[in-house]
Design an enzyme around this catalytic site. Structure first.
Site, short mmCIF file in Angstrom:
data_model
loop_
_atom_site.label_atom_id
_atom_site.label_comp_id
_atom_site.label_asym_id
_atom_site.label_seq_id
_atom_site.Cartn_x
_atom_site.Cartn_y
_atom_site.Cartn_z
N PRO A 87 0.72 -1.36 -0.03
CA PRO A 87 -0.10 0.38 -0.24
C PRO A 87 0.67 1.42 0.38
O PRO A 87 0.43 2.22 -0.62
CB PRO A 87 -0.65 0.07 1.52
CG PRO A 87 -0.54 -1.43 1.90
CD PRO A 87 0.53 -2.07 0.92
N GLU A 92 0.46 -10.60 7.66
CA GLU A 92 0.46 -8.83 8.02
C GLU A 92 1.27 -8.24 7.61
O GLU A 92 0.53 -6.68 7.15
CB GLU A 92 0.78 -8.90 9.52
CG GLU A 92 0.36 -7.91 10.46
CD GLU A 92 -1.11 -7.76 10.33
OE1 GLU A 92 -2.12 -6.34 10.19
OE2 GLU A 92 -2.12 -8.27 9.98
N ARG A 125 1.49 -7.28 -22.47
CA ARG A 125 1.00 -7.06 -23.83
C ARG A 125 1.31 -6.08 -24.76
O ARG A 125 1.02 -5.91 -25.36
CB ARG A 125 -0.40 -7.05 -23.33
CG ARG A 125 -0.97 -5.50 -23.08
CD ARG A 125 -2.25 -5.92 -22.06
NE ARG A 125 -3.58 -5.94 -22.99
CZ ARG A 125 -4.06 -4.28 -23.84
NH1 ARG A 125 -3.17 -3.55 -24.04
NH2 ARG A 125 -5.00 -5.38 -24.76
N ASP A 129 -6.30 1.59 -26.30
CA ASP A 129 -5.93 1.46 -25.22
C ASP A 129 -6.62 2.45 -24.49
O ASP A 129 -5.56 3.31 -24.48
CB ASP A 129 -5.37 0.56 -24.97
CG ASP A 129 -5.29 -0.93 -24.90
OD1 ASP A 129 -5.88 -1.16 -25.32
OD2 ASP A 129 -3.87 -1.91 -24.93
#
Length: 256
Positions: A93, A121, A159, A174
């Site tokens: 995060p 954790e 890709r 895209d």
């Protein structure tokens, strides 16, 4: 390009290694992937890879030593193949947000990465301090482990490699791609021409390439202004919107 993944669940990476366009490209040797299980670098009977956190609290923390040994093995194998040292990427995060621009950078560099897929954790901070060179995140949410994030990042980059998609221009259309100035893609239609009373928009049937291109651009602008106005501001700030684009945006109904 080569990717390595340090993971307790190596089988999860078959999704990009064996399936779809990325799987076909892997079979063709355009890119490669190897998963490393930190349990293979433990020396106790239980193959322990985690322990309780110092200071107390819920959950378990991944041990530094098995992770570091797995990274060393991955870097050594890369060196034996004549590849340079790869960045060691922790999915966390606290990381930099991974988007289309980062996927394009990863594909262009052709260097690959070693992904650390944490579980429990968290990961012992001493491993992060010693070996991690980059931290990336998919967004402001928490997953059960880093594998899903790594799969998404690998797929998004692979890709974009030459030869992966059947039509090399597909990726240029895209959403978020620099070729679209970072905007959302326009809607798409295919046969039949009329479905349940709804027709394909007339400009797409005109055969007039310039008119089709302008229709798609206006649809892209309209959709982006409605759903992601922040992307419009980014394109405007970097000078990517033309006067014609600005006139079209000014003609749109104001959002309440």
């Amino acid at each position: 390009m080569r990717f390595d993944a340090v993971t307790l669940f190596p089988e999860m990476f078959g999704l990009v290694r064996d399936q779809g366009v990325t799987g076909r490209a892997h079979a063709q040797g355009i890119w490669s992937l190897k998963a490393w299980n930190p349990r293979d670098f433990t020396y106790d009977a239980h193959r322990t890879v985690d322990d309780r956190p110092y200071g107390g609290g819920p959950g378990m923390v991944m041990l530094a030593a098995p992770l570091e040994a797995a990274v060393d093995a991955a870097q050594a194998e890369r060196a034996a193949q004549g590849l340079g040292q790869a960045p060691v990427v922790l999915l966390a995060p606290t990381g930099r947000r991974y988007g289309q621009r980062e996927a394009q950078e990863l594909a262009s560099a052709r260097q690959g990465a070693i992904f650390i897929c944490g579980r429990y954790e968290g990961v012992d901070q001493r491993f992060i301090d010693r070996r991690v060179t980059q931290e990336w995140s998919l967004g402001d949410f928490v997953l059960s482990g880093g594998e899903i994030a790594a799969l998404a990042m690998i797929d998004a980059a692979v890709r974009l490699l030459p030869g992966v998609l059947n039509d090399g221009d597909s990726a240029l259309q895209d959403s978020f791609n620099s070729a679209l100035d970072g905007l959302l893609d326009s809607p798409h239609y295919t046969r039949p021409e009329v479905y349940e009373g709804a027709s394909v928009p007339e400009p797409l049937l005109s055969g007039h390439h310039a008119r089709i291109a302008r229709w798609r651009r206006e649809q892209s602008l309209s959709l982006t202004a409605e759903r992601r106005p922040d992307l419009i501001e980014q394109a405007r700030a970097t000078g990517r919107l033309t006067r014609e684009d600005e006139r079209f945006l000014a003609s749109l109904p104001k959002r309440s």
